[in-house]
Design a protein around this motif. Structure first.
Motif, PDB file in Angstrom:
ATOM      1  N   PHE A   1     -47.736   2.039  92.744  1.00  0.00           N
ATOM      2  CA  PHE A   1     -46.970   3.186  93.209  1.00  0.00           C
ATOM      3  C   PHE A   1     -45.604   3.192  92.528  1.00  0.00           C
ATOM      4  O   PHE A   1     -45.121   2.167  92.062  1.00  0.00           O
ATOM      5  N   LEU A   2     -45.007   4.363  92.490  1.00  0.00           N
ATOM      6  CA  LEU A   2     -43.743   4.577  91.795  1.00  0.00           C
ATOM      7  C   LEU A   2     -42.614   4.647  92.816  1.00  0.00           C
ATOM      8  O   LEU A   2     -42.665   5.435  93.759  1.00  0.00           O
ATOM      9  N   LEU A   3     -41.577   3.827  92.607  1.00  0.00           N
ATOM     10  CA  LEU A   3     -40.408   3.812  93.471  1.00  0.00           C
ATOM     11  C   LEU A   3     -39.221   4.361  92.680  1.00  0.00           C
ATOM     12  O   LEU A   3     -39.015   3.994  91.521  1.00  0.00           O
ATOM     13  N   HIS A   4     -38.431   5.225  93.318  1.00  0.00           N
ATOM     14  CA  HIS A   4     -37.307   5.875  92.646  1.00  0.00           C
ATOM     15  C   HIS A   4     -35.983   5.285  93.132  1.00  0.00           C
ATOM     16  O   HIS A   4     -35.822   4.953  94.306  1.00  0.00           O
ATOM     17  N   GLN A   5     -35.035   5.192  92.219  1.00  0.00           N
ATOM     18  CA  GLN A   5     -33.697   4.690  92.533  1.00  0.00           C
ATOM     19  C   GLN A   5     -32.720   5.215  91.478  1.00  0.00           C
ATOM     20  O   GLN A   5     -33.119   5.570  90.374  1.00  0.00           O
TER      21      GLN A   5
ATOM     22  N   PHE B   1     -28.419   8.810  92.918  1.00  0.00           N
ATOM     23  CA  PHE B   1     -27.110   9.115  93.493  1.00  0.00           C
ATOM     24  C   PHE B   1     -25.944   8.671  92.610  1.00  0.00           C
ATOM     25  O   PHE B   1     -24.806   9.032  92.875  1.00  0.00           O
ATOM     26  N   ASN B   2     -26.213   7.858  91.603  1.00  0.00           N
ATOM     27  CA  ASN B   2     -25.145   7.524  90.662  1.00  0.00           C
ATOM     28  C   ASN B   2     -25.476   7.959  89.237  1.00  0.00           C
ATOM     29  O   ASN B   2     -24.969   7.420  88.263  1.00  0.00           O
ATOM     30  N   GLY B   3     -26.327   8.975  89.126  1.00  0.00           N
ATOM     31  CA  GLY B   3     -26.537   9.646  87.853  1.00  0.00           C
ATOM     32  C   GLY B   3     -27.353   8.892  86.825  1.00  0.00           C
ATOM     33  O   GLY B   3     -27.336   9.259  85.648  1.00  0.00           O
ATOM     34  N   ARG B   4     -28.091   7.855  87.253  1.00  0.00           N
ATOM     35  CA  ARG B   4     -28.930   7.112  86.308  1.00  0.00           C
ATOM     36  C   ARG B   4     -30.320   6.941  86.924  1.00  0.00           C
ATOM     37  O   ARG B   4     -30.698   5.841  87.346  1.00  0.00           O
ATOM     38  N   PRO B   5     -31.088   8.021  86.998  1.00  0.00           N
ATOM     39  CA  PRO B   5     -32.390   7.944  87.656  1.00  0.00           C
ATOM     40  C   PRO B   5     -33.305   6.913  87.006  1.00  0.00           C
ATOM     41  O   PRO B   5     -33.395   6.835  85.788  1.00  0.00           O
ATOM     42  N   SER B   6     -33.967   6.138  87.865  1.00  0.00           N
ATOM     43  CA  SER B   6     -34.804   5.034  87.400  1.00  0.00           C
ATOM     44  C   SER B   6     -36.139   5.075  88.127  1.00  0.00           C
ATOM     45  O   SER B   6     -36.240   5.575  89.251  1.00  0.00           O
ATOM     46  N   GLN B   7     -37.160   4.520  87.465  1.00  0.00           N
ATOM     47  CA  GLN B   7     -38.493   4.450  88.050  1.00  0.00           C
ATOM     48  C   GLN B   7     -39.008   3.027  87.960  1.00  0.00           C
ATOM     49  O   GLN B   7     -39.021   2.429  86.879  1.00  0.00           O
TER      50      GLN B   7
END
Length: 287
Positions: free
Chosen positions: A241-245, A248-254
């Protein structure tokens, strides 16, 4: 004496996104105090220092954040393994043993069209107890008790670092923050850090305990979340599964997470992500 480092971004295929990292491929001769000073000077969230061994598929490492040495961390290991893979000039998938101060883990890296991908086996998770004091936890993150999911427990889970997993209702994640240091509060529950989870969106947030710096993509926390989701029937063993983070600080990560075992006995958690190369540098003067 000078020392070289490589700047990579982890958990994103694009440079200048994901979680930045400084990798020192050969840090032999540096003391812990020097490593900490260097990490603070470069101001990445973390830096990793490698010591080559006689076995090319094994490497000793030390990881530092801006405050201290960490016994385990996710994104530095993935980034470091990608750097070693690239420097080997190998085209096939590579398996490495990474020796940290707290444990030894295995990571598989492979080349992609845009860079590298690493899949880190964080090992067997530990479940270290639930927390009943929801009011204190909500207040610590500037939230109301009703922002916490009442159908899921607050639970301390570790794959190397002890995280308190805090499941939130949809919409609460964007209102969260840490107004004052939570280290003492977490210590009372047997946790080192905390991670907020929006299960509906599969999105998390994590800060340093003082709340000043929010992490962009936290591999160690993702491992704890993966184990938590398997135990509570929110994820299926063997599926990714894919978790997002980082939104909120402009650096979307997967972060890609795979668990093995079952609800009663989770066996392992694997966390994977892309690695983008940004550049190289040389420190001409050491602390």
């Amino acid at each position: 004496m000078s020392i070289e480092f490589v700047h990579v971004d982890v958990f994103s295929p694009e440079p200048y996104s994901g979680n930045s990292l400084a990798v020192f491929p050969d840090a032999r001769g540096l003391s812990a105090a020097q490593m900490l000073r260097i990490t603070q000077e470069l101001r990445h969230f973390e830096a990793i220092f490698l010591e080559p061994t006689a076995d090319r598929q094994s490497v000793r490492t030390r990881v530092f954040d801006l405050f201290e040495e960490l016994p385990f961390a996710g994104h530095p290991i993935i980034g470091a393994a990608a750097v070693l893979h690239r420097e080997s000039r190998g085209s096939d998938a590579q398996v490495r043993r990474v020796m940290l101060s707290a444990k030894t883990v295995t990571i598989v890296t492979e080349r992609t069209e845009r860079g590298y991908y690493g899949l880190l086996d964080q090992g067997t998770p530990e479940f270290l107890g639930t927390v009943q004091d929801r009011a204190s936890i909500a207040k610590a993150f500037n939230l109301q008790p009703g922002d916490l999911r009442d159908d899921l427990p607050l639970e301390v889970v570790s794959t190397g670092l002890r995280y308190l997993v805090v499941p939130l209702r949809p919409g609460a994640l964007e209102r969260a923050g840490i107004p004052s240091d939570i280290s003492e509060l977490l210590r009372g529950f047997g946790a080192q850090f905390a991670v907020l989870l929006d299960e509906a969106a599969l999105e998390v947030r994590h800060w340093n305990n003082d709340g000043i710096i929010e992490d962009v993509a936290t591999g160690s926390a993702a491992g704890s979340v993966g184990a938590y989701r398997l135990k509570h029937g929110l994820a299926r063993a063997g599926e990714t599964f894919l978790l997002h983070q980082g939104r909120f600080n402009g650096r979307p990560s997967q972060l890609r997470i795979q668990t093995e075992g079952n609800r009663e006995a989770p066996k392992s958690v694997k966390v994977g992500g892309d690695v983008a190369f940004v550049g190289r540098g040389t420190l001409e003067v050491l602390p």
